[in-house]
Design a protein around this motif. Structure first.
Motif, short mmCIF file in Angstrom:
data_model
loop_
_atom_site.label_atom_id
_atom_site.label_comp_id
_atom_site.label_asym_id
_atom_site.label_seq_id
_atom_site.Cartn_x
_atom_site.Cartn_y
_atom_site.Cartn_z
N HIS A 281 0.83 -1.19 0.00
CA HIS A 281 0.00 0.00 0.00
C HIS A 281 0.86 1.24 0.00
CE1 HIS A 281 0.80 -0.70 4.33
NE2 HIS A 281 1.03 0.58 4.29
N ILE A 282 0.29 2.34 -0.50
CA ILE A 282 0.94 3.64 -0.37
C ILE A 282 -0.07 4.57 0.27
CG2 ILE A 282 1.97 5.59 -1.60
CD1 ILE A 282 2.87 3.59 -3.74
N ILE A 283 0.39 5.23 1.33
CA ILE A 283 -0.49 6.13 2.07
C ILE A 283 -0.04 7.56 1.81
CG2 ILE A 283 -1.26 6.87 4.35
CD1 ILE A 283 -0.73 4.01 5.31
N ASN A 284 -1.02 8.40 1.48
CA ASN A 284 -0.73 9.80 1.26
C ASN A 284 -1.43 10.58 2.37
OD1 ASN A 284 -0.01 12.17 0.23
ND2 ASN A 284 -1.23 12.01 -1.66
N ARG A 285 -0.89 10.50 3.53
CA ARG A 285 -1.37 11.19 4.73
C ARG A 285 -2.74 10.70 5.22
NH1 ARG A 285 1.35 14.94 7.40
NH2 ARG A 285 2.72 15.40 5.69
N GLU A 286 -3.80 10.88 4.41
CA GLU A 286 -5.12 10.54 4.93
C GLU A 286 -5.77 9.38 4.19
OE1 GLU A 286 -6.30 14.27 4.06
OE2 GLU A 286 -5.51 15.13 5.92
N LYS A 287 -5.17 9.01 3.08
CA LYS A 287 -5.84 8.02 2.25
C LYS A 287 -4.84 7.00 1.73
CE LYS A 287 -9.80 10.42 0.45
NZ LYS A 287 -10.69 10.39 -0.65
N TYR A 288 -5.41 5.90 1.28
CA TYR A 288 -4.61 4.98 0.50
C TYR A 288 -4.65 5.48 -0.94
CZ TYR A 288 -4.21 1.60 4.24
OH TYR A 288 -3.90 0.98 5.40
N VAL A 289 -3.50 5.67 -1.54
CA VAL A 289 -3.49 6.12 -2.93
C VAL A 289 -3.09 4.98 -3.84
CG1 VAL A 289 -3.16 8.55 -2.44
CG2 VAL A 289 -1.17 7.03 -2.58
N TYR A 290 -2.54 3.95 -3.27
CA TYR A 290 -2.29 2.75 -4.05
C TYR A 290 -2.38 1.55 -3.12
CZ TYR A 290 -0.11 -1.09 -6.41
OH TYR A 290 0.11 -2.33 -6.94
N VAL A 291 -3.09 0.51 -3.56
CA VAL A 291 -3.05 -0.76 -2.85
C VAL A 291 -3.03 -1.85 -3.91
CG1 VAL A 291 -4.32 0.04 -0.82
CG2 VAL A 291 -5.57 -1.02 -2.70
N ASN A 292 -2.40 -2.95 -3.60
CA ASN A 292 -2.44 -4.04 -4.57
C ASN A 292 -3.64 -4.94 -4.28
OD1 ASN A 292 -1.62 -5.48 -2.37
ND2 ASN A 292 0.03 -6.56 -3.40
N ASN A 293 -3.85 -5.91 -5.16
CA ASN A 293 -5.04 -6.75 -5.04
C ASN A 293 -5.08 -7.53 -3.73
OD1 ASN A 293 -6.02 -5.90 -7.44
ND2 ASN A 293 -5.02 -7.53 -8.62
N VAL A 294 -3.89 -7.98 -3.32
CA VAL A 294 -3.84 -8.78 -2.09
C VAL A 294 -4.30 -7.95 -0.91
CG1 VAL A 294 -2.34 -10.04 -0.52
CG2 VAL A 294 -2.03 -10.26 -2.97
#
Lengths: 740, 139
Positions: A281-294
């Protein structure tokens, strides 16, 4: 006005003098005369306009006072040259303004033939100087950039634009020196494969075209080809006409390679991320901006759904502050690669334990947190179970021992240590044989291994010895342990110290043996004694039966015989009761069978026949509601007999005795009542003694105090209960209840 | 009327009382006594050796259980195995005992020849009952 043409003309004309003065007054240049002592002797008004000083202020100080300290030396040098050489000199220096700033002036100076007075004319050079400085800066900027910069322009409008300027990066890029390039046509870098269409189209427009970017195949001096990214900007002159172009060239080959590498690595990362077994996952302070399928699948979402939600929606409220602080620490530059366990929430709201590794990255040029998550819920659950189990194992009083398949000890719990004296460290690697004693037969171990060999648990008792040699008994349950694939890994023995129990049991057994022996002897003794008593008593009874007192005349002898008779009867009765008590103890030998109350009453009356006749008893029996039941016949007979005998014994003298016997069945409960109108008792005095052995409540001669004891024993033996109601001189009612 | 009764008891007072009781109740013609099982066996053997018209084989035997030399049980064993078939009158044994052991009652039931179990002393009632049985048997 006619312009003076020469000095001589000026001398001859006063009009000219006036004109010169006018020029002096209104010239935009700064005009001055400086004397041999270095003082301004005359300044025109431009001085005050440019520098702010009044003519009085200017003339009150030597001119050098106004010169910038850095320029003093050069100025003095110029002045010296002027005096010695007498030529016109040009130079620049900075003059102090009244506002404290310095101002650039560009001087023309010459000395008068008398060598005393210098005539100096200065132009305001400040703006020019600033422009030049900016130009220098631009030039050095152009020099220092990595892009190749070239300025091209038309020297004559008929010809193709030629190169006017190149920076060193351009030289390097193409392999030419500046000299080789300047003045050459801009097509110098093109070759047979260069498509110049677009470039020429752009140049041909020749107007206020905006900057343009294009790609060109360029040729270096050595013939090497490369793709260049070219940025073209027109340069406009003061008339708004485009005369020159500035172009910047950069080698795109390297750039392309880098982009390609970047693309490749991103592709690699993407496929790694998407195919990974861990959540990314990639978190941009308040949100997930990228997550993989798993990651998404672990939480039951699609990635798109996750991007819509806030960070806090995914975490257990208790854990979210920790997550937030970690994210903020990372975003504020703290570099940590630690991992931590956290509870996340799935779409359906259930809790999953995740192990999160986080680190910092850039996402769309902003700092972001990149991390991996692994679902460790199962592991956590197992850990928790394990923790609970190990707590149980540590705290249980049972001693627990785990061995490998060869019987080597792998673990013992504290209870084991406490029991045997062997610590965990001492026990590990040993064989449980260290506890073995001769008292545990070899067959026990054989049987145990046979069961374990067939993957079954074995239960049994060992006599073992402690570290200090002391023997103890333990009950053991030994079971094989399998892993999830059904492969046997260990044996676990759970043992209970039963030394105390074994001891107690041994003692109890001995005691019981002793007791039953003495009981048997006692029984024999009581039979023998009662038999031995009984034989002579029966003889006495026989004698009484046969005695014919009609032949005896002596009244004293008659009285004595009467006393002998009564004593004998009483002795017999006591003996009969005692025998019955003894027999009663052996009620194991009595069997339950269906008996009829009618029959029992008949037998009882037969036994008591004499008494009933004597007391003129009136008996009313009603067995309609329950004609009989499952009882021990002899016991029931004895109960009937005792109640009737009691009623007769304790009847109110000279008053007819009335006995009522009733039975009824309610559900499974059979109730039997005996009611009489006899003497009765004060139950509050009698209380629980009523059914005791040898308790007498009347002074009545016949009372021996054993009847009710026997009744109660019989009732209890037949699993019934007995209760009594009585009132003095009114009568007594006994109620018995039996479960059928 | 019952002809011969054999009383077997080690207590001579008991024997005396029983004899008187039988006589008073007019129960039988002759009363023979034995002090234990062995004497009783001897008596029966002696009688069997006599010519028939001289024989006094008992019609009824009153037997005590606890006796010295040979107790009632042993006597019953011998009686059942040796004498029963030789007794033309099918003499029955009534146990007359002062025993209080309930096991004795159970055990006695195992013998065919035992008809009843009378607790001492022998009473008028006992005898009239027995007389009734004997009379009905004959008719």
């Amino acid at each position: 006005m006619k312009n003076p043409s020469s000095i001589n003309d000026i001398k001859t004309s006063s009009l000219l003098t006036e004109q010169l003065l006018y020029w002096f007054e209104f010239s935009s240049d700064l005009l001055t005369l400086i004397d041999e002592k270095g003082y301004f002797t005359l300044v025109n008004p431009s001085f005050e306009r440019v520098l702010g000083w009044t003519p009085e202020e200017m003339t009150s100080k030597p001119y050098i006072y106004f010169v910038h300290p850095d320029d003093i030396e050069a100025t003095l040098h110029v002045n010296k040259n002027l005096i010695e050489g007498g030529n016109v000199v040009k130079f620049e220096n900075r003059y102090l303004r009244k506002d404290g700033q310095y101002h650039w002036l560009k001087w023309d100076a010459f000395i008068m033939p008398d060598k005393n007075t210098s005539v100096c004319v200065a132009k305001d050079y400040q703006k020019t100087r600033e422009t030049l400085e900016k130009l220098d800066m631009l030039k050095s900027a152009i020099e220092s950039t990595f892009e190749g910069i070239v300025i091209t322009g038309h020297i004559s409008y008929d010809e193709a634009p030629e190169i006017l300027f190149v920076n060193s990066a351009f030289e390097k890029l193409f392999g030419y020196t500046q000299e080789e390039l300047l003045g050459k046509p801009h097509t110098l870098f093109s070759g047979p494969e260069t498509d110049l269409t677009e470039l020429n189209k752009f140049l041909a427009k020749n107007n206020k075209t905006n900057a343009k970017q294009l790609e060109l195949l360029c040729y270096k001096k050595n013939g090497e080809k490369f793709w260049a990214r070219v940025s073209l900007s027109p340069i406009f002159d003061s008339h708004g006409k485009c005369a020159n172009w500035v172009s910047s060239y950069s080698d795109r080959t390297k750039e392309n390679k880098q982009i390609k590498l970047l693309e490749e690595s991103e592709q690699k990362f993407r496929s790694l991320a998407q195919d990974s077994i861990v959540g990314i996952h990639i978190i941009n302070r308040e949100k997930y901006v990228y997550v993989n399928n798993v990651f998404a699948r672990n939480l039951g979402y699609t990635p798109e759904e996750i991007y819509q939600l806030q960070l806090k929606d995914f975490f257990h409220p208790d854990d979210f502050p920790l997550v937030l602080s970690k994210v903020e620490n990372r975003l504020s530059g703290e570099i940590t690669n630690e991992h931590y366990d956290i509870r996340m929430l799935t779409k359906s709201g259930s809790i999953r334990w995740m192990e999160i590794f986080g680190s910092t990255t850039l996402y769309n040029d902003n700092p972001a947190v990149i991390g991996t998550t692994i679902d460790i819920t199962l592991k956590k659950e197992k850990d928790n179970q394990l923790r609970k189990l190990s707590r149980i194992i540590d705290q249980t009083e049972s001693s627990i021992l785990i061995t490998d398949l060869n019987g080597r000890i792998e673990y013992v719990n504290p209870a084991f240590t406490q029991l045997t004296g062997y610590t965990l460290a001492e026990a590990i690697g040993q064989n449980p044989r260290i506890l073995k004693t001769e008292k545990t037969g070899a067959s026990i171990h054989q049987e145990m291994w046979k069961e374990l060999g067939q993957n079954r648990s074995w239960k049994g008792v060992f006599c073992n010895k402690k570290k200090n040699g002391e023997e103890f008994w333990e009950q053991a349950v030994i079971s094989p342990v399998f892993n999830e694939n059904g492969i046997k890994l260990n044996y676990v023995a759970i043992n209970k110290d039963i030394t105390q129990r074994v001891k107690l049991e041994r003692e109890k057994e001995l005691l019981i043996e002793e007791l039953s022996t003495s009981l048997e002897e006692l029984k024999k003794f009581s039979y023998i004694t009662s038999h031995n008593f009984r034989a002579p008593v029966t003889n006495l009874l026989g004698i009484i039966d046969l005695l014919d007192t009609s032949l005896i005349a002596d009244p004293t002898t008659l009285t004595l015989i009467e006393g002998f008779k009564r004593s004998t009867l009483k002795l017999n009765e006591t003996l009969e009761d005692l025998i019955e008590t003894v027999v009663l103890r052996d009620h194991n030998k009595h069997i339950f069978e269906w008996i009829s109350f009618e029959n029992i009453l008949e037998k009882a009356c037969l036994n008591l026949n004499l008494s009933i006749q004597n007391s003129k008893t009136q008996m009313e029996a009603n067995f309609e509601h329950a004609r009989g039941g499952i009882f021990i016949g002899s016991f029931m007979e004895s109960i009937f007999q005792n109640f009737i005998a009691n009623s007769i014994k304790f009847a109110i003298p000279n008053q007819p005795l009335y006995i009522k016997i009733n039975s009824k069945l309610e559900g499974e409960t059979l109730t039997l009542t005996f009611e009489d109108n006899g003497l009765g008792m004060n139950l509050s005095k009698v209380k629980d003694k009523l059914f005791g052995l040898y308790q007498k409540f009347h002074k009545n001669d016949d009372s021996k105090g054993i009847g009710l004891y026997i009744v109660k024993s019989h009732v209890n033996a037949m699993r019934g209960v007995i209760s009594v109601k009585s009132e003095i001189n009114k009568g007594t009612t006994f109620t018995m209840k039996f479960k059928q | 009327m019952i002809k011969n009764v054999l009383l077997i008891d080690d207590d001579d007072v008991t024997l005396m009382i029983c004899r008187l009781r039988l006589k008073k109740s007019n129960f039988c013609e002759n009363v023979f006594t034995a002090l234990n099982g062995e004497e009783a066996v001897q008596f029966l053997e002696d009688q069997l050796l006599l010519p028939l018209d001289k024989q006094h084989l008992p019609d009824l035997i009153f037997l005590d259980l606890n006796m010295p030399v040979m107790d009632g049980w042993t006597f019953m064993d011998i009686y059942e195995s040796r004498f029963k078939i030789l007794m033309p009158t099918h003499a029955k044994i009534d146990i007359l005992s002062s025993t209080v052991d309930p096991m004795d009652h159970e055990r006695a039931k195992l013998y065919d020849s035992v008809r009843g179990f009378i607790s001492k002393p022998l009473t008028e009632i006992n005898l009239s009952e027995l007389k009734g049985i004997e009379t009905s048997k004959k008719t």
